[in-house]
Scaffold this active site. Sequence first.
Site, PDB file in Angstrom:
ATOM      1  CG  HIS A 129      -0.849   0.401   3.072  1.00 27.56           C
ATOM      2  ND1 HIS A 129      -0.440  -0.850   2.781  1.00 27.56           N
ATOM      3  CD2 HIS A 129      -0.400   1.178   3.144  1.00 27.56           C
ATOM      4  CE1 HIS A 129      -0.053  -0.126   4.855  1.00 27.56           C
ATOM      5  NE2 HIS A 129       0.023   0.733   4.435  1.00 27.56           N
ATOM      6  CD1 TRP A 160      -8.707   0.104   9.515  1.00 26.71           C
ATOM      7  CD2 TRP A 160      -6.817   0.873  10.479  1.00 26.71           C
ATOM      8  NE1 TRP A 160      -7.771   1.186   8.725  1.00 26.71           N
ATOM      9  CE2 TRP A 160      -6.710   1.398   9.565  1.00 26.71           C
ATOM     10  CE3 TRP A 160      -5.627  -0.212  11.487  1.00 26.71           C
ATOM     11  CZ2 TRP A 160      -5.956   2.281   9.118  1.00 26.71           C
ATOM     12  CZ3 TRP A 160      -4.319   1.624  10.916  1.00 26.71           C
ATOM     13  CH2 TRP A 160      -4.922   2.434  10.689  1.00 26.71           C
ATOM     14  CG  ASP A 216       0.332  -4.004   3.147  1.00 20.65           C
ATOM     15  OD1 ASP A 216       0.838  -3.587   1.903  1.00 20.65           O
ATOM     16  OD2 ASP A 216      -0.251  -3.488   3.697  1.00 20.65           O
ATOM     17  N   GLY A 242       1.660   5.350   9.776  1.00 17.79           N
ATOM     18  CA  GLY A 242       3.718   5.726   9.718  1.00 17.79           C
ATOM     19  C   GLY A 242       4.196   5.224   9.720  1.00 17.79           C
ATOM     20  CB  SER A 266       2.605   1.990   6.533  1.00 17.11           C
ATOM     21  OG  SER A 266       1.099   1.429   6.774  1.00 17.11           O
ATOM     22  CG  ASP A 292      -3.709  -2.673   9.856  1.00 14.07           C
ATOM     23  OD1 ASP A 292      -3.921  -1.585  10.007  1.00 14.07           O
ATOM     24  OD2 ASP A 292      -4.735  -3.092   8.620  1.00 14.07           O
TER      25      ASP A 292
HETATM   26  N1  ASP Z   1      -1.871   0.685   8.272  1.00 19.90           N
HETATM   27  C1  ASP Z   1      -1.384   2.032   8.510  1.00 19.90           C
HETATM   28  C2  ASP Z   1      -0.564   3.217   7.987  1.00 19.90           C
HETATM   29  O1  ASP Z   1      -0.824   3.163   6.863  1.00 19.90           O
HETATM   30  C3  ASP Z   1      -0.366   1.427  10.007  1.00 19.90           C
HETATM   31  C4  ASP Z   1      -1.396   1.674  11.301  1.00 19.90           C
HETATM   32  O2  ASP Z   1      -1.758   3.498  11.133  1.00 19.90           O
HETATM   33  O3  ASP Z   1      -1.007   0.867  12.136  1.00 19.90           O
HETATM   34  O4  ASP Z   1       0.096   3.564   8.326  1.00 19.90           O
END
Ligand code: ASP
Length: 698
Positions: free
Chosen positions: A88, A216, A224, A631, A633, A650
């Site tokens: 992502h 989430w 990912d 962040g 991520s 995540d």
């Molecule tokens: N999925 C989140 C991100 O895009 C990671 C998180 O918020 O834990 O940074």
Amino acid sequence: MPILRNTALACVAAVLLAPSAPGVEGKWTPQQVLELDPAWLRQLGLQLPPERLWDPRRGTGLLAAAVNIGGCSAGFVSETGLILTNHHCLFNVLQEHSTPQRDLMTHGFLARTPEEELPGRTTRVTVPRRFTDVTREIVDAVPAGASDLERREAIDRKQKELVAACERSPDTRCRVAVFDGGVQYVLVESFELSDVRLVYAPPRAIGEFGGEIDNWMWPRHAGDFALARAYKDGKPYRPEFWFPISRAGVRPGDFVMVLGYPGRTLRSLTAAEMALQRDGFFALRARIYGEWIQLLEQAARGSPEGEIAVAGTLKSLHNMAKNAQGQLAGLARGRIIEKQAEEEKRVEEWAARHPQWRPALDARRELDRLAAERRRAMLRDFLIESIPNGPLALRHATQLVRLAAERVRPDMEREPEYMDRELPRLRARLERDQKSFYRPADEALMKSWLRHALSLPDGARLQAVDAAFGGASLDEAVARLYDGTKVTRLDERMRMFGESLDQLRARHDPLLDFALALEPELRAYDRARREHEGAVSRLRPAWRRAVIAHAGRPIAPDANGTLRVSFAHVKGYSPREAVEYLPQTTLAGMLEKHTGEEPFALPQALLEAAAKTDPARVPLNFLSDADTTGGNSGSPVVNGRGELVGLNFDRVWENVANDFGYNPAIARNVNVDIRFFLWLLEHVDRADALLRELGARQ
Ligand code: ASP
């Protein structure tokens, strides 16, 4: 258990728990890691001497392999500049290069040779190099008796001077990071790589298996991850440090460290400020971004070109909207704001008995008063702050107007986003955005933004919106706006990039005219925001010092986009009564979820490869109790020897609101297991050359 080498870091260090206690709160800075008691770290599971992680004299160490990529984290994984991060995090590069005939988002991408790698036009990587405490310089730069606005301007000026001096070395990117609203200021110096190319990404059906249903959530089964390569002077960049890959993986109870760039947490806010974030930010995000998602989906449906154009925007709106819902649910469920208020009460009672802490009480009251004041224009402020996530046409028009106004000023007096150092990025962004522009979708977002703006209460209205759109039918007015504007045309927009305010005015472009009319109101908002930031930089440190003194132990600084380390263990949790989650999933669970219908439709190649193996023996995702946020991520997850065992991507639903407060019982982040990445490369993609480069194959 003494876990600090000295107490100098008390202001910004993390809450400390005995090693047997569940979960270690704290996103530690590299300097702080060196000040922790090495024996305690060993007990947690760190096998390397802490100095191997970071050597401040040389400005390097294993942590230099943990890099920043856009708003995400990533890690070097080869001596030839390969960077592993989340799918992502590189999704926009896939979108940038996708066409209806060659849809890389759907089918994934593998460069079999370096020539095939795909440049991400706006993708940049920064490698950490030096952290210097500049608190004294910043504080001394504020003249005695300065108003809040003057205070903010003085801090800003000093920050710009420090950054300018720091960026004199080539390829260097610097920033002054503010900790807890001004408790500490640190000059962060990084080495910047601006030639970054996509090497590998799995199909979307793997990279985001489970889509928004699973986002989430736990149990999770998403691949990912994606690979890029950094180049320097046209050749693969050779980092001094990279993470060797561990084929041994992890087991429940194992020690891991998450190394990355957590963006923003809100734990140092007062309860009243937290409530304002809840109502004026997350509740509005959940509602308005939820609406924008529907509009984009409707507008693009049935058009292959439209679907590609909106894919990136849609994905990030989905992520932000669901995150906002999780924050609201977690705040209520964990009574986080109420607990903060109770804690404040205890500090208040204590401070009232200690005359030297009385000024802290005034500071808190003042912070709360400011929060109450800001409630009045909550929706208006949210709409202004959301321009970057809303209709592209509005973002571009307002940026072009602001750029023209700022460019005539001396560089050091401009707003930071419009200084010379930022202009190449802004230009690249304005160019690259064309790939995401799809008129029916943009028009729908514009109408929604305007409709909300037209609903603002008296006292917080936007006159420019009322004047231009308050009369006739909004549909017609917006259609005329898009028919008449040239801002949405790439060639014209790039020409506007170099134009003065007079030239923009002389165009009589209806969208530019609207942006020109809106500009004074946006300026007034910015001025109020800066004044508020000035007040916070005066008040927050006073209040936080009292909170820390009352606690009698160090308290974690909020995340601010700087490099942090979180110490953790692989661990499950109980989301609710009578339910216990195990911390690991496997390919078997992924196959079980496969229904053939999106977002649970696995590619044939994966199904065939899975049929030739025992899927329960291919680990996929795992949980740990790291202290992470957005962040993080793409953060490399390493074992006690510094070997890569996974990638953070995540958090679990119950833990989304950890941005406001850490709860060890549910503090779980979700990681992809490196063994799944290797399995996919080997058995599905047959990426032999890459596996050799990664040192995972002879
Ligand atoms: N999925 C989140 C991100 O895009 C990671 C998180 O918020 O834990 O940074």
